[in-house]
Write an enzyme that holds these catalytic residues in place. Structure first.
Site, mmCIF file in Angstrom:
data_model
loop_
_atom_site.group_PDB
_atom_site.id
_atom_site.type_symbol
_atom_site.label_atom_id
_atom_site.label_comp_id
_atom_site.label_asym_id
_atom_site.label_seq_id
_atom_site.Cartn_x
_atom_site.Cartn_y
_atom_site.Cartn_z
ATOM 1 N N THR A 47 0.832 -1.203 0.000
ATOM 2 C CA THR A 47 0.000 0.000 0.000
ATOM 3 C C THR A 47 0.866 1.253 0.000
ATOM 4 O O THR A 47 0.634 2.184 -0.787
ATOM 5 C CB THR A 47 -0.910 0.017 1.243
ATOM 6 O OG1 THR A 47 -1.689 -1.172 1.270
ATOM 7 C CG2 THR A 47 -1.822 1.224 1.231
ATOM 8 N N TYR A 111 -12.379 -4.009 -3.767
ATOM 9 C CA TYR A 111 -13.491 -3.604 -4.626
ATOM 10 C C TYR A 111 -14.536 -4.683 -4.867
ATOM 11 O O TYR A 111 -15.733 -4.432 -4.723
ATOM 12 C CB TYR A 111 -13.008 -3.077 -5.989
ATOM 13 C CG TYR A 111 -14.147 -2.483 -6.794
ATOM 14 C CD1 TYR A 111 -14.643 -1.228 -6.487
ATOM 15 C CD2 TYR A 111 -14.758 -3.189 -7.823
ATOM 16 C CE1 TYR A 111 -15.727 -0.690 -7.183
ATOM 17 C CE2 TYR A 111 -15.825 -2.667 -8.537
ATOM 18 C CZ TYR A 111 -16.314 -1.414 -8.213
ATOM 19 O OH TYR A 111 -17.381 -0.901 -8.883
ATOM 20 N N TYR A 137 -2.521 -10.237 4.359
ATOM 21 C CA TYR A 137 -2.501 -8.803 4.662
ATOM 22 C C TYR A 137 -3.935 -8.312 4.763
ATOM 23 O O TYR A 137 -4.645 -8.252 3.758
ATOM 24 C CB TYR A 137 -1.713 -8.077 3.566
ATOM 25 C CG TYR A 137 -1.631 -6.574 3.665
ATOM 26 C CD1 TYR A 137 -1.986 -5.862 4.815
ATOM 27 C CD2 TYR A 137 -1.153 -5.829 2.578
ATOM 28 C CE1 TYR A 137 -1.886 -4.488 4.875
ATOM 29 C CE2 TYR A 137 -1.040 -4.454 2.626
ATOM 30 C CZ TYR A 137 -1.417 -3.789 3.774
ATOM 31 O OH TYR A 137 -1.307 -2.422 3.822
ATOM 32 N N ARG A 142 -8.756 0.061 3.770
ATOM 33 C CA ARG A 142 -8.330 0.381 2.411
ATOM 34 C C ARG A 142 -9.052 -0.464 1.374
ATOM 35 O O ARG A 142 -9.307 -0.010 0.260
ATOM 36 C CB ARG A 142 -6.814 0.157 2.255
ATOM 37 C CG ARG A 142 -5.927 1.032 3.111
ATOM 38 C CD ARG A 142 -6.051 2.509 2.780
ATOM 39 N NE ARG A 142 -5.528 2.856 1.491
ATOM 40 C CZ ARG A 142 -4.435 3.627 1.298
ATOM 41 N NH1 ARG A 142 -3.761 4.082 2.312
ATOM 42 N NH2 ARG A 142 -4.050 3.931 0.077
ATOM 43 N N LYS A 166 -0.319 -9.818 8.371
ATOM 44 C CA LYS A 166 -0.132 -8.417 8.721
ATOM 45 C C LYS A 166 -1.506 -7.864 9.043
ATOM 46 O O LYS A 166 -2.372 -7.773 8.167
ATOM 47 C CB LYS A 166 0.498 -7.644 7.559
ATOM 48 C CG LYS A 166 0.585 -6.141 7.808
ATOM 49 C CD LYS A 166 1.064 -5.390 6.585
ATOM 50 C CE LYS A 166 1.044 -3.882 6.825
ATOM 51 N NZ LYS A 166 1.450 -3.110 5.630
ATOM 52 N N ILE A 207 5.303 -4.284 10.233
ATOM 53 C CA ILE A 207 5.538 -3.808 8.874
ATOM 54 C C ILE A 207 5.150 -2.342 8.909
ATOM 55 O O ILE A 207 3.972 -1.993 8.913
ATOM 56 C CB ILE A 207 4.742 -4.601 7.827
ATOM 57 C CG1 ILE A 207 5.178 -6.070 7.844
ATOM 58 C CG2 ILE A 207 4.952 -4.015 6.436
ATOM 59 C CD1 ILE A 207 4.447 -6.963 6.856
#
Length: 298
Positions: A47, A111, A137, A142, A166, A207
């Site tokens: 990202t 999406y 992740y 997001r 993560k 991270i």
């Protein structure tokens, strides 16, 4: 612990641009700076690396540069290899494996809003396509897609090379829930403001966005916590609180790239639209808070 498992202090690398193109020379220098400052692994094209607006060729080049920069060190490369199309994620995972990455970090599909069963099948397909470690992740803020605890555990138990997650939901409760039900899974913090709480609860690494700017402090914090020196680790986490917060005053990676530019670590401040420079007000706030930190150069 399996020596192939990627843990410790890790940096979610920014991707520098110059005149609209990938600035390969600066990218290489930034990674070498990370190595010098005690980071255990770098994470290209996530990202923070603006992977959503990179071309596939640029994405691949970033992985190649990271592998090349780390080849004579003990620093590992956990390459971003995520997509909302499973076949694309598989292709990126195979490229990362074939070009020397030590593992992959794969974001939840964005999406298209898959079900938990769809997420399970997506990650299972990625995992079986490569023989290197796979880190899930989860960043629902997001992607609009939350990987549930039950699905994470199911994937961990069913896929030998899925070793951890993560967790960037910002939920301490979710982190506690995960480790309470599967103590062997590797939990990595994906939210700088709560690095210490996650590490003190059994997390095995971070991270970090902030470590683009302050890799020495993030490395020290992480290693102190992993060695159970929690009071010293908390002190550093508290010192980092203000910079951690201001680096998310606008959508990541807008503030961190601005901070890197102010610090002289990148020669130009460029983003890929629809991302753009921060507001003047927020840039002033970033500059003001940065004065409280000793930012090492190259």
């Amino acid at each position: 612990m399996n020596e192939n498992i990627i843990i410790g202090a890790m940096t979610a690398l920014i991707t520098p641009f110059k005149n609209g193109k990938l600035d390969e020379q600066t990218y290489y220098k930034l990674i070498k700076r990370q190595i010098k400052n005690g980071i255990n692994a770098v994470v290209p094209v996530g990202t923070t690396g603006e992977s959503a607006t990179l071309t596939h060729e640029e994405h691949r080049i970033c992985i190649e540069i990271a592998v090349d920069a780390c080849k004579d060190s003990n620093v590992k490369v956990l390459a971003g290899a995520g997509s909302n199309a499973t076949h694309e994620a598989v292709g990126l995972a195979k490229f990362a494996r074939d070009n020397g990455a030590d593992g992959i970090l794969s974001v939840t599909p964005y999406y298209n809003k898959p079900t938990q069963e769809g997420l399970y099948l997506h990650y299972k397909e990625i995992a079986k396509s490569v023989d290197i470690p796979v880190c899930l992740y989860n960043v629902p803020g997001r992607t609009g897609c939350d990987l549930h605890t039950e699905t994470i555990i199911r994937l961990f138990r069913d896929c030998d090379n899925i070793y951890g997650v993560k967790e960037a939901s910002g939920s301490i409760d979710k982190c506690v829930d995960l480790l309470a039900h599967e103590s062997k899974i590797i939990l990595l913090s994906g939210e700088d403001a709560i690095n210490y709480p996650i590490l003190s609860n059994g997390g095995k690494g971070v991270i970090s966005v902030t470590s683009n700017l302050l890799p020495d402090m993030i490395s020290k914090l992480t290693h102190l916590a992993l060695n159970e020196k929690f009071n010293e680790a908390k002190k550093i986490n508290d010192e980092l609180y203000n910079i951690n917060k201001i680096l998310f005053c606008e959508s990541n990676p807008i503030p961190i790239k601005a901070a890197m530019y102010v610090a002289g670590l990148i020669p130009t401040l460029e983003y890929r639209l629809p991302l753009c420079k921060p507001s003047d007000c927020n840039l002033t706030k970033i500059e003001t808070i940065m004065k409280n930190y000793n930012i090492e150069g190259f």
